[in-house]
Enzyme design. Structure first.
Site, PDB file in Angstrom:
ATOM      1  CE  LYS A  23       3.118  24.585 -13.423  1.00 34.78           C
ATOM      2  NZ  LYS A  23       2.022  25.495 -13.815  1.00 34.78           N
ATOM      3  CB  CYS A  40      11.639  22.804   1.451  1.00 35.53           C
ATOM      4  SG  CYS A  40      13.214  23.051   0.625  1.00 35.53           S
ATOM      5  CB  CYS A  42      16.630  25.881   0.382  1.00 32.44           C
ATOM      6  SG  CYS A  42      16.715  24.170   0.979  1.00 32.44           S
ATOM      7  CB  CYS A  51      11.694  22.649   5.944  1.00 33.87           C
ATOM      8  SG  CYS A  51      13.279  23.078   6.700  1.00 33.87           S
ATOM      9  CG  HIS A  55      17.129  25.726   5.695  1.00 29.64           C
ATOM     10  ND1 HIS A  55      16.121  24.886   6.107  1.00 29.64           N
ATOM     11  CD2 HIS A  55      17.540  26.399   6.793  1.00 29.64           C
ATOM     12  CE1 HIS A  55      15.904  25.063   7.403  1.00 29.64           C
ATOM     13  NE2 HIS A  55      16.762  25.967   7.847  1.00 29.64           N
TER      14      HIS A  55
HETATM   15 FE1  FES Z   1      14.730  23.792   2.289  1.00 31.40          FE
HETATM   16 FE2  FES Z   1      14.604  23.972   4.910  1.00 31.40          FE
HETATM   17  S1  FES Z   1      14.060  25.457   3.492  1.00 31.40           S
HETATM   18  S2  FES Z   1      15.290  22.307   3.735  1.00 31.40           S
END
Ligand code: FES
Length: 75
Positions: A23, A40, A42, A51, A55
């Site tokens: 996890k 982040c 994504c 981030c 994304h």
């Molecule tokens: Fe993953 Fe921006 S939300 S790189």
């Protein structure tokens, strides 16, 4: 109509980050946050958990619409 699952089915949301761990959890002390921190959501960032803008590429390639969590202090 086309549902998001029909556009690009995905079995997992994390393709590459710490795959040797059962996890992936991130602990952050609120005192260590600056005026603005961008996390982040994504799972494609090379600076995860922060981030790096990946994304945008992910959304273009998949039709997804994910973006970061922005934590900031009140102005
Ligand atoms: Fe993953 Fe921006 S939300 S790189």
């Amino acid at each position: 109509y086309v549902t998001y699952r029909a556009i690009k089915p995905k079995l997992i949301c994390n393709p590459s980050i710490k795959k040797d761990e059962a996890k992936v959890a991130t602990m952050v002390n609120i005192e260590d946050l600056g005026d603005k921190t961008v996390y982040c959501r994504c799972w494609r960032s090379s600076t995860f958990p922060l981030c790096d803008g990946s994304h945008g590429t992910h959304n273009k390639e998949t039709g997804d619409n994910v973006g970061p969590l922005v934590v900031k202090k009140k102005a």
